[in-house]
Design an enzyme around this catalytic site. Structure first.
Site, PDB file in Angstrom:
ATOM      1  N   SER A  81     -65.568 -10.463  51.871  1.00 49.09           N
ATOM      2  CA  SER A  81     -64.331  -9.751  51.541  1.00 49.09           C
ATOM      3  C   SER A  81     -64.561  -8.447  50.787  1.00 49.09           C
ATOM      4  CB  SER A  81     -63.437 -10.659  50.690  1.00 49.09           C
ATOM      5  OG  SER A  81     -64.131 -11.112  49.544  1.00 49.09           O
ATOM      6  N   ASN A 111     -74.449 -14.430  52.273  1.00 46.32           N
ATOM      7  CA  ASN A 111     -74.396 -13.237  51.425  1.00 46.32           C
ATOM      8  C   ASN A 111     -73.730 -13.472  50.074  1.00 46.32           C
ATOM      9  OD1 ASN A 111     -74.001 -10.154  50.890  1.00 46.32           O
ATOM     10  ND2 ASN A 111     -71.934 -11.020  50.880  1.00 46.32           N
ATOM     11  N   TYR A 148     -80.562 -15.554  37.705  1.00 45.50           N
ATOM     12  CA  TYR A 148     -80.436 -14.817  38.969  1.00 45.50           C
ATOM     13  C   TYR A 148     -81.790 -14.719  39.689  1.00 45.50           C
ATOM     14  CZ  TYR A 148     -78.777 -11.023  42.054  1.00 45.50           C
ATOM     15  OH  TYR A 148     -78.418 -10.254  43.135  1.00 45.50           O
ATOM     16  N   ALA A 175     -84.327 -16.720  39.387  1.00 47.69           N
ATOM     17  CA  ALA A 175     -84.689 -18.052  39.900  1.00 47.69           C
ATOM     18  C   ALA A 175     -83.939 -18.351  41.188  1.00 47.69           C
ATOM     19  CB  ALA A 175     -84.372 -19.109  38.833  1.00 47.69           C
ATOM     20  N   LYS A 234     -82.749 -16.210  43.422  1.00 47.77           N
ATOM     21  CA  LYS A 234     -83.186 -15.372  44.544  1.00 47.77           C
ATOM     22  C   LYS A 234     -84.628 -15.690  44.956  1.00 47.77           C
ATOM     23  CE  LYS A 234     -79.282 -13.148  45.051  1.00 47.77           C
ATOM     24  NZ  LYS A 234     -78.414 -13.447  46.209  1.00 47.77           N
ATOM     25  N   ILE A 241     -77.319  -1.472  44.717  1.00 45.65           N
ATOM     26  CA  ILE A 241     -76.309  -1.116  45.709  1.00 45.65           C
ATOM     27  C   ILE A 241     -74.967  -0.960  44.998  1.00 45.65           C
ATOM     28  CG2 ILE A 241     -75.287  -1.755  47.927  1.00 45.65           C
ATOM     29  CD1 ILE A 241     -78.420  -1.521  47.906  1.00 45.65           C
TER      30      ILE A 241
HETATM   31  P1  NAP Z   1     -69.645  -8.523  45.217  1.00 43.88           P
HETATM   32  O1  NAP Z   1     -69.179  -7.143  45.547  1.00 43.88           O
HETATM   33  O2  NAP Z   1     -69.443  -9.044  43.835  1.00 43.88           O
HETATM   34  O3  NAP Z   1     -68.972  -9.542  46.290  1.00 43.88           O
HETATM   35  C1  NAP Z   1     -69.259 -10.907  46.197  1.00 43.88           C
HETATM   36  C2  NAP Z   1     -68.662 -11.647  47.375  1.00 43.88           C
HETATM   37  O4  NAP Z   1     -69.049 -13.032  47.292  1.00 43.88           O
HETATM   38  C3  NAP Z   1     -67.135 -11.608  47.409  1.00 43.88           C
HETATM   39  O5  NAP Z   1     -66.715 -11.576  48.760  1.00 43.88           O
HETATM   40  C4  NAP Z   1     -66.763 -12.962  46.772  1.00 43.88           C
HETATM   41  O6  NAP Z   1     -65.477 -13.451  47.196  1.00 43.88           O
HETATM   42  C5  NAP Z   1     -67.876 -13.845  47.313  1.00 43.88           C
HETATM   43  N1  NAP Z   1     -68.099 -15.050  46.506  1.00 43.88           N
HETATM   44  C6  NAP Z   1     -68.527 -15.135  45.214  1.00 43.88           C
HETATM   45  N2  NAP Z   1     -68.559 -16.422  44.817  1.00 43.88           N
HETATM   46  C7  NAP Z   1     -68.150 -17.168  45.871  1.00 43.88           C
HETATM   47  C8  NAP Z   1     -67.946 -18.561  46.081  1.00 43.88           C
HETATM   48  N3  NAP Z   1     -68.193 -19.468  45.117  1.00 43.88           N
HETATM   49  N4  NAP Z   1     -67.505 -18.973  47.301  1.00 43.88           N
HETATM   50  C9  NAP Z   1     -67.225 -18.072  48.280  1.00 43.88           C
HETATM   51  N5  NAP Z   1     -67.398 -16.739  48.149  1.00 43.88           N
HETATM   52  C10 NAP Z   1     -67.846 -16.297  46.945  1.00 43.88           C
HETATM   53  O7  NAP Z   1     -71.220  -8.692  45.502  1.00 43.88           O
HETATM   54  P2  NAP Z   1     -72.251  -7.723  46.283  1.00 43.88           P
HETATM   55  O8  NAP Z   1     -72.784  -6.737  45.311  1.00 43.88           O
HETATM   56  O9  NAP Z   1     -71.673  -7.264  47.563  1.00 43.88           O
HETATM   57  O10 NAP Z   1     -73.447  -8.760  46.553  1.00 43.88           O
HETATM   58  C11 NAP Z   1     -73.571  -9.474  47.759  1.00 43.88           C
HETATM   59  C12 NAP Z   1     -74.922 -10.175  47.769  1.00 43.88           C
HETATM   60  O11 NAP Z   1     -75.973  -9.211  47.628  1.00 43.88           O
HETATM   61  C13 NAP Z   1     -75.111 -11.186  46.632  1.00 43.88           C
HETATM   62  O12 NAP Z   1     -75.845 -12.309  47.098  1.00 43.88           O
HETATM   63  C14 NAP Z   1     -75.938 -10.409  45.621  1.00 43.88           C
HETATM   64  O13 NAP Z   1     -76.717 -11.271  44.789  1.00 43.88           O
HETATM   65  C15 NAP Z   1     -76.812  -9.589  46.551  1.00 43.88           C
HETATM   66  N6  NAP Z   1     -77.363  -8.386  45.915  1.00 43.88           N
HETATM   67  C16 NAP Z   1     -76.550  -7.384  45.477  1.00 43.88           C
HETATM   68  C17 NAP Z   1     -77.105  -6.262  44.898  1.00 43.88           C
HETATM   69  C18 NAP Z   1     -76.279  -5.104  44.411  1.00 43.88           C
HETATM   70  O14 NAP Z   1     -76.865  -4.147  43.867  1.00 43.88           O
HETATM   71  N7  NAP Z   1     -74.968  -5.099  44.605  1.00 43.88           N
HETATM   72  C19 NAP Z   1     -78.495  -6.167  44.727  1.00 43.88           C
HETATM   73  C20 NAP Z   1     -79.297  -7.218  45.167  1.00 43.88           C
HETATM   74  C21 NAP Z   1     -78.716  -8.325  45.776  1.00 43.88           C
HETATM   75  P3  NAP Z   1     -64.169 -13.326  46.230  1.00 43.88           P
HETATM   76  O15 NAP Z   1     -63.979 -11.884  45.915  1.00 43.88           O
HETATM   77  O16 NAP Z   1     -63.056 -13.903  47.036  1.00 43.88           O
HETATM   78  O17 NAP Z   1     -64.467 -14.137  44.999  1.00 43.88           O
END
Ligand code: NAP
Length: 250
Positions: A14, A90, A155, A157, A159, A188
């Site tokens: 989303s 994701n 976090y 652990a 990943k 990101i």
């Molecule tokens: P984000 O913008 O915070 O979005 C998180 C998404 O996960 C939202 O759609 C949220 O849905 C959903 N979510 C969270 N908890 C959930 C649950 N219990 N059940 C179902 N859906 C859930 O995160 P993002 O930055 O795009 O990150 C996406 C992935 O990339 C993650 O695994 C993160 O660890 C990884 N990552 C991100 C970065 C970065 O710099 N952003 C770097 C390295 C890795 P709702 O909004 O409905 O709660």
């Protein structure tokens, strides 16, 4: 890279990176179901925008921490579309804190959302993908699995666990035409990083050789490679997409 005609399921679709992945898969011609947790307005907006472009997209509310919920989502998608070709795990959260101050809930929330969810959905799709003799599993890791940041023991652990899990299931599923790979993003621009980015300002970009933060589309591009028909000989890999952040050259 071809995903046309395939059926995909993306968790956390989303917002942020997941949203960009949903958009890329849908615009590439796949039917896409995605899971969100709490923000139904954001999820419905993503689905409606892509449906208006003529794509088949379905937003499903579910908590990825729950095994019964994962089983139901997968069963519903298979019932609706007859198969499931691509799974992107994701969804993820951060709950940072130094070890001395980290409470058990902070630990458990991150492990359950980032790692147990990957087990939940991978196990839920395994029989379907093995019987199809086709599948593409992509799990979202982070450079934090390798690069140590104070305050991110939970976090890191989770990943690190995602990466080991991905390599292991890759060996189990390869003979059935199912690949499993991981993508490890650097910094990101999403809701997850907005506080850090605002606090650090331009300093953060000086640590990144390409001199910019990553965009969700940068990660979606890597996911599309692993999701495509053409990547059938690539499995058990972790691809860092970080603008050179972890090269250590600066
Ligand atoms: P984000 O913008 O915070 O979005 C998180 C998404 O996960 C939202 O759609 C949220 O849905 C959903 N979510 C969270 N908890 C959930 C649950 N219990 N059940 C179902 N859906 C859930 O995160 P993002 O930055 O795009 O990150 C996406 C992935 O990339 C993650 O695994 C993160 O660890 C990884 N990552 C991100 C970065 C970065 O710099 N952003 C770097 C390295 C890795 P709702 O909004 O409905 O709660």
């Amino acid at each position: 890279m071809t995903v046309a005609g395939r059926t995909a399921l993306v968790t956390g679709g989303s917002r942020g990176i997941g949203r960009a992945i949903v958009e890329s898969l849908a615009r590439g011609g796949a039917r896409v179901a995605f899971v969100y947790n709490s923000n139904s307005a954001a999820a419905e907006a993503v689905a409606a925008a892509l449906q208006a472009e003529g794509h088949e997209v379905w937003a499903i509310q579910a908590d990825v921490r729950s095994k019964p919920a994962a089983d139901k989502v997968v069963a519903d998608v298979v019932e609706k579309w007859g198969r499931l070709d691509i799974l992107v795990n994701n969804a993820g959260i951060i709950r940072d804190g130094l070890l001395a101050m980290m409470d058990a809930q902070q630990w458990q929330d991150v492990i359950d959302t980032n790692l147990t969810s990957v087990f939940n959905f991978c196990q839920a799709v395994t029989r379907q993908m093995m019987s199809q003799r086709y599948g593409r599993i992509i799990n979202m890791s982070s450079v934090a699995a390798d690069v140590s940041n104070p305050g991110q023991a939970n976090y890191a652990a989770s990943k690190g666990g995602v990466e080991g899990f991905t390599r292991c299931i890759a060996t189990e599923l390869a003979r059935r035409g199912v690949t499993a790979n991981a993508v490890a993003p650097g910094f990101i621009e999403t809701d997850m990083t907005v506080a850090v980015v605002n606090a650090a300002g331009d300093e953060i970009k000086k640590k990144i050789p390409v001199r910019r933060l990553g965009r969700p589309e940068d990660i979606a591009g890597a996911v599309m490679f692993f999701a495509a028909d053409e990547s059938s000989y690539v499995t058990g890999q972790v691809l860092k997409v970080d603008g050179g952040l972890t090269l250590g050259g600066l």
